[in-house]
Design an enzyme around this catalytic site. Structure first.
Site, PDB file in Angstrom:
ATOM      1  N   CYS A  45      31.206  36.086  39.660  1.00 53.51           N
ATOM      2  CA  CYS A  45      31.837  36.713  40.822  1.00 53.51           C
ATOM      3  C   CYS A  45      33.278  37.063  40.441  1.00 53.51           C
ATOM      4  CB  CYS A  45      31.775  35.797  42.046  1.00 53.51           C
ATOM      5  SG  CYS A  45      32.559  34.187  41.805  1.00 53.51           S
ATOM      6  N   TYR A  46      34.206  36.928  41.375  1.00 51.99           N
ATOM      7  CA  TYR A  46      35.606  37.237  41.077  1.00 51.99           C
ATOM      8  C   TYR A  46      36.277  36.119  40.281  1.00 51.99           C
ATOM      9  CZ  TYR A  46      35.309  41.036  44.497  1.00 51.99           C
ATOM     10  OH  TYR A  46      34.964  42.167  45.166  1.00 51.99           O
TER      11      TYR A  46
END
Length: 264
Positions: free
Chosen positions: A71-72
């Site tokens: 993800c981030y």
């Protein structure tokens, strides 16, 4: 499922994750950032994943295939990794640090190991040469605004399209008529290729310059097998074109009409 019964997933550093991606040929890599971030950039071969699309993958991947999620920063990926683990996937990984550090780690040369993006592919090279595409800039359009991915979709060349998807080409690009590669794959009637584009996160409800969607096209051209595929993937049957018509209004056969009857 009780917490005690859960199959654990494993958190990897970006270095460990990069090594795993390089050595595991069959690994499935998922990007769980928002769609706009995914469209701007993502790892080669990574597929966009949202919670509503998770059931499609749970039934499609063998339980012994390694699954890696990023993800981030490494938080949301843990939630998705746990979901895979809850369904008894044997090897599930979440990347600590997220996309950017992982991309940087994969970009670093590894002694004695060829990086995937650097491998020469003679089949893809021949395809690009045949259609006069730039072998370096794989998103550069040519005749009628077609990119290499669009041309492969139109010709029904699934393996070429897969090679391009693996190289992270822009799947949301539109040609001179405003169509994306999904519409063109529907023209070629290649169900596998259409599914590959869906899995890669292509926009299902893209409206071309006539405000028509791929679902409208498959319904109006009597392609029930593709109409079903698009509906199952979540294509919106209520979208209207400039003539205020939906896919059901354009259905050219009883088979397509039956698939869209719930919208009447």
């Amino acid at each position: 499922m009780a917490i005690a019964d859960r199959t654990p997933y494993q958190c990897l550093s970006v270095t460990e994750a990069a090594s795993l991606i390089r050595v595991e040929k069959d690994i499935k890599v998922f990007d769980v950032r928002d769609l706009q971030s995914y469209q701007q950039e993502h790892l080669d071969g990574a597929m966009h994943l949202t919670e509503d699309r998770l059931p499609l993958w749970l039934n499609r991947i063998e339980k012994d295939v390694p699954v890696l999620v990023y993800c981030y920063h490494g938080n949301s990926s843990k939630t998705f990794a746990q979901m895979f683990a809850d369904f008894r996937f044997e090897r599930v990984y979440s990347v600590d640090g997220g996309y950017r550090p992982l991309a940087n780690a994969l970009a670093e040369p590894v002694a004695g190991q060829e990086i995937r993006r650097g491998l020469v592919d003679t089949e893809l090279e021949a395809f690009l040469k045949e259609w006069n595409f730039d072998p370096i800039e794989l998103n550069a359009p040519r005749e009628h605004g077609l990119t290499p991915l669009m041309r492969a979709a139109l010709q029904g060349q699934r393996e070429i399209a897969r090679k391009l998807l693996d190289r992270g080409v822009n799947i949301q690009a539109r040609n001179d008529d405003g169509n994306n590669a999904l519409w063109l794959a529907c023209v070629s009637r290649n169900e596998g290729l259409v599914q590959d584009l869906i899995d890669a996160g292509i926009e299902l409800n893209n409206r071309n310059d006539a405000s028509s969607t791929a679902l409208m096209y498959t319904a109006s051209s009597d392609r029930p097998e593709l109409t079903r595929l698009l509906l199952e993937a979540g294509a919106d049957p209520q979208v209207k074109n400039f003539d205020d018509m939906r896919a059901v209004d354009l259905a050219a056969s009883v088979a397509c009409l039956k698939l869209l009857r719930h919208t009447l």
